[in-house]
Design a protein around this motif. Structure first.
Motif, PDB file in Angstrom:
ATOM      1  N   ARG A  38       1.022   3.989  -2.975  1.00  0.00           N
ATOM      2  CA  ARG A  38       0.775   5.397  -2.690  1.00  0.00           C
ATOM      3  C   ARG A  38       1.833   6.283  -3.364  1.00  0.00           C
ATOM      4  O   ARG A  38       1.520   7.342  -3.911  1.00  0.00           O
ATOM      5  N   LYS A  63       1.295   8.913  -6.467  1.00  0.00           N
ATOM      6  CA  LYS A  63       1.730  10.296  -6.295  1.00  0.00           C
ATOM      7  C   LYS A  63       2.456  10.794  -7.536  1.00  0.00           C
ATOM      8  O   LYS A  63       2.275  11.948  -7.962  1.00  0.00           O
ATOM      9  N   LYS A  84       0.841  -1.210   0.000  1.00  0.00           N
ATOM     10  CA  LYS A  84       0.000   0.000   0.000  1.00  0.00           C
ATOM     11  C   LYS A  84       0.870   1.252   0.000  1.00  0.00           C
ATOM     12  O   LYS A  84       0.565   2.242  -0.673  1.00  0.00           O
TER      13      LYS A  84
END
Length: 442
Positions: free
Chosen positions: A412, A416, A408
């Motif tokens: 992320r 981004k 995770k």
């Protein structure tokens, strides 16, 4: 159906009910494999003894609050003799289960009122003249619970200790509702109040739905809170790892700076022809440089040090690590993001390789950079194919709720920087590919 057969069936249903109660306790608070023989005898004594008493009692009356309290107390006493710790938790779990069964009994009883109407009292409620109907209602309750629990028991053991406060509140509310609906059932069955079975059943269903919704929101909130805490812990670990590597980088800079002094010392030993001291000093220097040597695969010092550290960890587990040398140069990621992304992916790869038995263990790391595009590929050997669900990898660790945060964290970072995350599962290897198509540099 004859009375003796009716009683036997009621006893068997009650035994089944108590057997499920112990399954719930095994699933939450007791360790079944650690039970000694005398404890097993006590448990089966509780199941059979209470089953007989409950069955005989239900032959006379559909529900008895005295028998309900007695069942709770006897079961709690047995569990307490087996395991004296976590007694409050034991009480809550036992009450929740037995009260839940009783709640379902009332629900189906209210529905049956619409069928039997004024005959409900003599057909089902008190010394039933239609024992088959009573058995069907009791079977519906216990069958519903069994279907739900059968799905739950296939999953990992659940830890509800952190929910003790909420369970206590729920126990109090459930017991109050149970007592209220018992009075309502009695008043309707005896004719004190008009029969509105459907209304009562709908109200119970509404309470169940609202309560379930509230619990679902609370559970989701707690899981998100735990997930955030876990991610923060992992980020802190990465930050500490980053600081350690910076310290190692400083140490390497010091070594390079001190080379001048090392050469002067070697020159002095050579002039004095003190070959013993010269050789000993050379051995010390070789050992120091060997320990601190960092191979430059990517020419990004922080990343190269991380790769060296993970390579060393893997090789301790007899895992061969192949790193393709590619000059990456400047990247727009922060140092902690580089550590998090590569660190988590390599930790997962090492963990998967550790499970491989009887076959070669290996990890391959490839990076490629062309202009503003960066491709990262990490492959590793696997023992068996990982579990997938809805396109997501499922953790095989004991507590799945608090694992899987490494990926995770990686996703992320990929999101981004508007990259793509893909994985491929083959028979004997696992492949993760991350591509950043348009990296922008400050």
């Amino acid at each position: 159906m004859r009375w003796d057969i009716h009683t036997v069936i009621l006893i068997l249903l009650s035994m089944f009910e108590m057997w499920m109660c112990w399954q719930v306790l095994y699933w939450t608070v007791l360790e079944k494999q650690d039970l000694k023989n005398w404890r097993k005898v006590m448990i089966w004594g509780n199941i059979i003894g209470l089953g007989i008493l409950l069955g005989i009692n239900r032959r006379m009356i559909y529900f008895s609050h005295i028998m309900f309290i007695f069942s709770v107390l006897v079961t709690m006493l047995c569990v307490f003799l087996i395991k004296k710790k976590q007694f409050l938790f034991i009480i809550e779990t036992t009450i929740w289960y037995l009260a839940g069964i009783a709640f379902l009994d009332f629900f189906f009883a209210f529905i049956s009122m619409t069928i039997f109407e004024t005959d409900f009292y003599r057909f089902i409620y008190y010394t039933p003249s239609k024992p088959g109907a009573q058995i069907i209602l009791l079977l519906f309750s216990r069958g519903s619970v069994f279907i739900v629990f059968r799905k739950i028991w296939k999953r990992q053991r659940i830890n509800l200790e952190e929910w003790k406060s909420w369970l206590a509140v729920g126990c109090i509310l459930l017991c109050v509702l149970l007592r209220g609906y018992q009075f309502l059932l009695y008043d309707m069955a005896t004719g004190i109040k008009d029969m509105h079975g459907w209304s009562a059943a709908v109200s119970m269903l509404g309470i169940f739905v609202i309560t379930g919704g509230i619990w679902g929101v609370i559970y989701r909130f707690k899981m998100m809170e735990k997930e955030n805490q876990t991610l923060l812990v992992k980020e802190e670990m990465m930050r500490q790892n980053q600081m350690e590597m910076k310290a190692l980088m400083d140490q390497n800079q010091i070594l390079i700076h001190d080379i001048k002094n090392y050469l002067l010392t070697l020159r002095c030993y050579a002039k004095e022809k003190d070959w013993e001291k010269l050789n000993r000093y050379l051995d010390e220097l070789c050992e120091e440089f060997r320990t601190n040597k960092i191979v430059s695969w990517t020419h990004i010092q922080m990343l190269d040090m991380l790769l060296a550290q993970k390579k060393q960890e893997a090789e301790k587990e007899q895992i061969e690590v192949y790193i393709e040398e590619t000059v990456l140069g400047n990247l727009p990621f922060m140092e902690r993001e580089i550590c998090s992304m590569f660190g988590n992916l390599l930790d997962n790869a090492i963990e998967a390789c550790q499970k491989v038995q009887g076959k070669k263990r290996w990890i391959k790391i490839r990076t490629n950079k062309q202009k503003n595009m960066l491709c990262i590929v990490i492959e590793n050997s696997i023992d068996k194919k990982p579990i997938e669900k809805n396109g997501e990898l499922i953790s095989e660790k004991e507590d799945k709720r608090i694992h899987g945060y490494g990926l995770k964290s990686v996703k992320r970072i990929v999101e981004k920087y508007r990259g793509t995350f893909q994985y491929e599962i083959q028979e004997d290897f696992f492949n993760i590919k991350i591509i950043f198509f348009n990296l922008t540099y400050n």
